[in-house]
Design an enzyme around this catalytic site. Structure first.
Site, PDB file in Angstrom:
ATOM      1  N   ALA A  78     -19.652  19.727  84.086  1.00 33.10           N
ATOM      2  CA  ALA A  78     -20.017  18.640  84.993  1.00 33.10           C
ATOM      3  C   ALA A  78     -21.500  18.724  85.322  1.00 33.10           C
ATOM      4  CB  ALA A  78     -19.189  18.714  86.276  1.00 33.10           C
ATOM      5  N   ASP A  79     -22.072  17.580  85.660  1.00 30.34           N
ATOM      6  CA  ASP A  79     -23.446  17.549  86.142  1.00 30.34           C
ATOM      7  C   ASP A  79     -23.577  16.448  87.180  1.00 30.34           C
ATOM      8  OD1 ASP A  79     -26.298  18.718  85.477  1.00 30.34           O
ATOM      9  OD2 ASP A  79     -26.534  16.570  85.861  1.00 30.34           O
TER      10      ASP A  79
END
Length: 210
Positions: A78-79
């Site tokens: 995730a970012d």
């Protein structure tokens, strides 16, 4: 649980680990996939969040593909990107950076985007992008200086942590709260479950030991 039910989190973020645990999905391995997070020229915040989450997932996949016991694991990356309009705010490491971000966010609405990318045991990539709108109150000089002195902003996208002291700045939030923390739980669990990861297995285990 079989090897095909192992879960790797391609992030060293304590917040993402805690959120996964909250959802009953304990990662079997934490693999911080460090990548260059510099936005490309004129790159939209949405595109950046998607690109970086995919890059992190692919980096973890390449590193773990030949590691015994993890060749068939689910890999989750995730970012999170904070933006005002198209302006992408940094993950603040310097006091001046944090001050500039908070002054920009003061009294305004901004958007938080999190790209999530899941690599399935068969090697397929599945992506989601989640957007949340957050409005801050107008910060007084005392509030700004006190928050900067707390140090809570360090390493945080946009210079704040909503789950901490900065939660008192939020006037309105539209969308996923956990997305702003760093991992949208509804979308993450839906993605994992949809690809065959038995998220609820952990719930049953917890119930038996309670």
């Amino acid at each position: 649980m079989s090897v095909f039910q192992k879960l790797v989190l391609a992030s060293g973020s304590p917040r993402r680990i805690e959120l996964l645990q909250q959802a009953g999905a304990e990662p079997d391995r934490v693999f911080p996939a460090d990548v260059d997070e510099t936005p490309a020229r004129a790159e939209h915040p949405r595109s950046l969040a998607k690109r970086l989450s995919k890059t992190k997932a692919e980096k973890a996949l390449a590193a773990l593909s030949e590691e015994e016991g993890f060749e068939g694991a689910f890999i989750l990356a995730a970012d999170t990107v904070v933006a005002v309009g198209r302006r992408i705010l940094p993950k603040t490491e310097l006091l001046d950076e944090a001050s500039n971000c908070l002054r920009l966010l003061s009294g305004r609405t901004h958007r938080v985007y999190t790209g999530i990318c899941l690599v399935t045991p068969s090697g397929k990539l599945r992506q989601r992008l989640v957007e949340t709108k957050v409005r801050f109150k107008r910060l007084s000089r005392e509030e700004l200086e006190s928050y900067l002195a707390s140090g809570e902003w360090r390493g945080k996208a946009g210079g704040y942590a909503i789950q901490g002291l900065a939660g008192t700045f939020v006037v309105k939030l539209v969308g996923s709260y956990s997305n702003v923390v760093g991992l949208p739980l509804y979308e993450t669990v839906s993605l994992l479950s949809g690809e065959g990861y038995k998220v609820h297995f952990g719930w049953l285990s917890a119930a038996r030991t309670a």
